[in-house]
Design an enzyme around this catalytic site. Structure first.
Site, PDB file in Angstrom:
ATOM      1  N   GLU A  24      -1.101   1.391   9.708  1.00 27.41           N
ATOM      2  CA  GLU A  24      -0.456   2.056   8.577  1.00 27.41           C
ATOM      3  C   GLU A  24       0.163   3.407   8.932  1.00 27.41           C
ATOM      4  O   GLU A  24       0.465   4.203   8.039  1.00 27.41           O
ATOM      5  CB  GLU A  24      -1.468   2.221   7.438  1.00 27.41           C
ATOM      6  CG  GLU A  24      -1.937   0.917   6.850  1.00 27.41           C
ATOM      7  CD  GLU A  24      -3.043   1.114   5.836  1.00 27.41           C
ATOM      8  OE1 GLU A  24      -2.721   1.315   4.655  1.00 27.41           O
ATOM      9  OE2 GLU A  24      -4.212   1.068   6.215  1.00 27.41           O
ATOM     10  N   SER A 153      -3.177  -1.980   3.445  1.00 28.29           N
ATOM     11  CA  SER A 153      -1.771  -2.372   3.297  1.00 28.29           C
ATOM     12  C   SER A 153      -1.535  -3.862   3.509  1.00 28.29           C
ATOM     13  O   SER A 153      -0.458  -4.285   3.918  1.00 28.29           O
ATOM     14  CB  SER A 153      -0.872  -1.561   4.256  1.00 28.29           C
ATOM     15  OG  SER A 153      -0.787  -0.229   3.825  1.00 28.29           O
ATOM     16  N   TYR A 227       6.148  -1.874   0.567  1.00 24.91           N
ATOM     17  CA  TYR A 227       6.893  -0.781   1.164  1.00 24.91           C
ATOM     18  C   TYR A 227       8.383  -1.006   1.345  1.00 24.91           C
ATOM     19  O   TYR A 227       9.112  -0.055   1.589  1.00 24.91           O
ATOM     20  CB  TYR A 227       6.255  -0.407   2.506  1.00 24.91           C
ATOM     21  CG  TYR A 227       4.803  -0.035   2.357  1.00 24.91           C
ATOM     22  CD1 TYR A 227       4.423   1.041   1.569  1.00 24.91           C
ATOM     23  CD2 TYR A 227       3.803  -0.778   2.972  1.00 24.91           C
ATOM     24  CE1 TYR A 227       3.090   1.385   1.407  1.00 24.91           C
ATOM     25  CE2 TYR A 227       2.458  -0.441   2.811  1.00 24.91           C
ATOM     26  CZ  TYR A 227       2.118   0.637   2.034  1.00 24.91           C
ATOM     27  OH  TYR A 227       0.807   0.969   1.869  1.00 24.91           O
ATOM     28  N   GLU A 282     -10.188  -4.516  -4.107  1.00 20.12           N
ATOM     29  CA  GLU A 282     -10.695  -3.459  -3.241  1.00 20.12           C
ATOM     30  C   GLU A 282     -10.671  -2.129  -3.980  1.00 20.12           C
ATOM     31  O   GLU A 282     -10.019  -1.980  -5.015  1.00 20.12           O
ATOM     32  CB  GLU A 282      -9.882  -3.353  -1.955  1.00 20.12           C
ATOM     33  CG  GLU A 282      -8.465  -2.861  -2.132  1.00 20.12           C
ATOM     34  CD  GLU A 282      -7.750  -2.633  -0.800  1.00 20.12           C
ATOM     35  OE1 GLU A 282      -8.409  -2.216   0.165  1.00 20.12           O
ATOM     36  OE2 GLU A 282      -6.540  -2.878  -0.745  1.00 20.12           O
ATOM     37  N   ASN A 284      -9.677   1.695  -2.999  1.00 21.90           N
ATOM     38  CA  ASN A 284      -8.936   2.429  -1.980  1.00 21.90           C
ATOM     39  C   ASN A 284      -9.213   3.920  -2.125  1.00 21.90           C
ATOM     40  O   ASN A 284      -8.857   4.520  -3.145  1.00 21.90           O
ATOM     41  CB  ASN A 284      -7.439   2.140  -2.142  1.00 21.90           C
ATOM     42  CG  ASN A 284      -6.604   2.617  -0.986  1.00 21.90           C
ATOM     43  OD1 ASN A 284      -6.938   3.596  -0.336  1.00 21.90           O
ATOM     44  ND2 ASN A 284      -5.507   1.931  -0.734  1.00 21.90           N
TER      45      ASN A 284
END
Length: 336
Positions: A24, A153, A227, A282, A284
């Site tokens: 990342e 990601s 992204y 998840e 983060n």
């Protein structure tokens, strides 16, 4: 004009850690550069540190600079798994986001799902297997998701739907196992179809619910959807029934507290409209921090502009969090 009021303080010397050596790295550089510019607009003395493989270079830069506070804009292994947090603890430097233990715990998806399940929070059926076990046999009934235990990601994530023949399914699974490069632990979870939802949290405040709609027929919110320009559409607030919105907000607050997170976190979900099944994907502890990332988008919707959000995170790390007089209650735009 944002309605959030941040306390006035003298300019701070701030080190922004960015880059790193994980997959990342490009995301981290983008986040870090945006954060640095935002903090400069607030009048602070900001220094960008590109973290590479040589830890001593980073240590020397931090010791030479002697910042008042560190903004941790690193992502992935090394940046959000407790490693850099341990270094900063050793140096005695305050830093943004979660500490060593919370970072290490949340980065380990297998440990996180165990803790969430024990607390009664919703996770998908799943188990941890080795690449060898994955190559030898189906770990669970299809469809299921394969993901690294400690990546971000959506790197290394595969969805294995029921294939047309058992022979083709076998080849697909064995190829993933043979080419696996994310360690000896693989998390396998039941695939839950439906909507991608996320909730950002600033300490005790859940900001809102965003629905993420990948474009171009993306199977899930993968790296490209995250992204690439036009890769996804973010809808905030998500059009959901009020009771579901409130449940999502409360679960995110509980997860943040359960894992010991500080500063900001983001809890990602999958929700199946057809069955009502809701699972946590998840938690983060280092959400993306470009101005168009999910957490800053939610903060902006609540009236906290990007530069003020960055400054809040810095002051929170110093134990001087200003009051967040946020606008827009974090409720739904309407019913789904």
């Amino acid at each position: 004009m944002p309605t959030s009021s941040l306390s006035q303080s003298s300019p701070l010397r701030i080190a922004v850690l960015m880059g790193g050596t994980a997959s990342e790295r490009p995301v981290s550089l983008s986040s870090g550069q945006a954060v640095a510019q935002a903090l400069r607009t607030k009048g602070h003395d900001v220094h960008e540190i590109d973290v590479g493989a040589d830890l001593m270079t980073t240590l020397t830069a931090l010791q030479t600079l002697a910042p008042d506070v560190v903004f941790n804009a690193l992502h992935g292994p090394g940046g959000e798994d407790g490693s850099i947090q341990g270094v900063l603890n050793w140096l005695g430097l305050p830093y943004t986001h979660s500490g060593l233990l919370a970072s290490a715990t949340a980065m380990d998806k297998a440990m996180t799902r165990t803790l969430l399940a024990q607390a009664g929070l919703p996770v998908a059926e799943g188990r941890v297997v080795s690449p060898q076990e994955l190559a030898a046999a189906e770990p669970m009934a299809r469809p299921y998701v394969i993901k690294p235990v400690a990546e971000g990601s959506s790197f290394g994530v595969y969805i294995l739907p029921p294939g047309p023949t058992s022979e083709e399914e076998e080849r697909e699974r064995q190829e993933i196992a043979r080419n696996w490069s994310h360690g000896q632990r693989i998390l396998v979870e039941k695939f839950v179809p439906g909507r991608e939802l996320t909730v950002g949290v600033l300490e005790d405040e859940a900001l809102g619910v965003t629905e993420i709609q990948p474009q171009d027929s993306a199977a899930f919110y993968d790296y490209q959807a995250k992204y690439q320009a036009g890769g996804s559409r973010h809808v905030v607030p998500a059009p959901l029934p009020d009771d579901l919105t409130q449940r999502l907000l409360e679960i995110a607050r509980q997860a943040h507290k359960l894992l010991g997170c500080t500063g900001a976190s983001r809890t990602d979900y999958r929700y199946d409209d057809a069955t009502g099944e809701l699972i946590i994907l998840e938690v983060n502890t280092q959400p993306g921090m470009t101005p168009t990332s999910l957490l800053p988008e939610q903060a902006a919707w609540r009236g906290l502009d990007y530069s003020s959000l960055c400054e809040w995170m810095v002051l929170n790390a110093l134990g001087r969090p200003p009051h967040l007089a946020l606008s827009n209650p974090p409720g739904p735009a309407g019913t789904a």
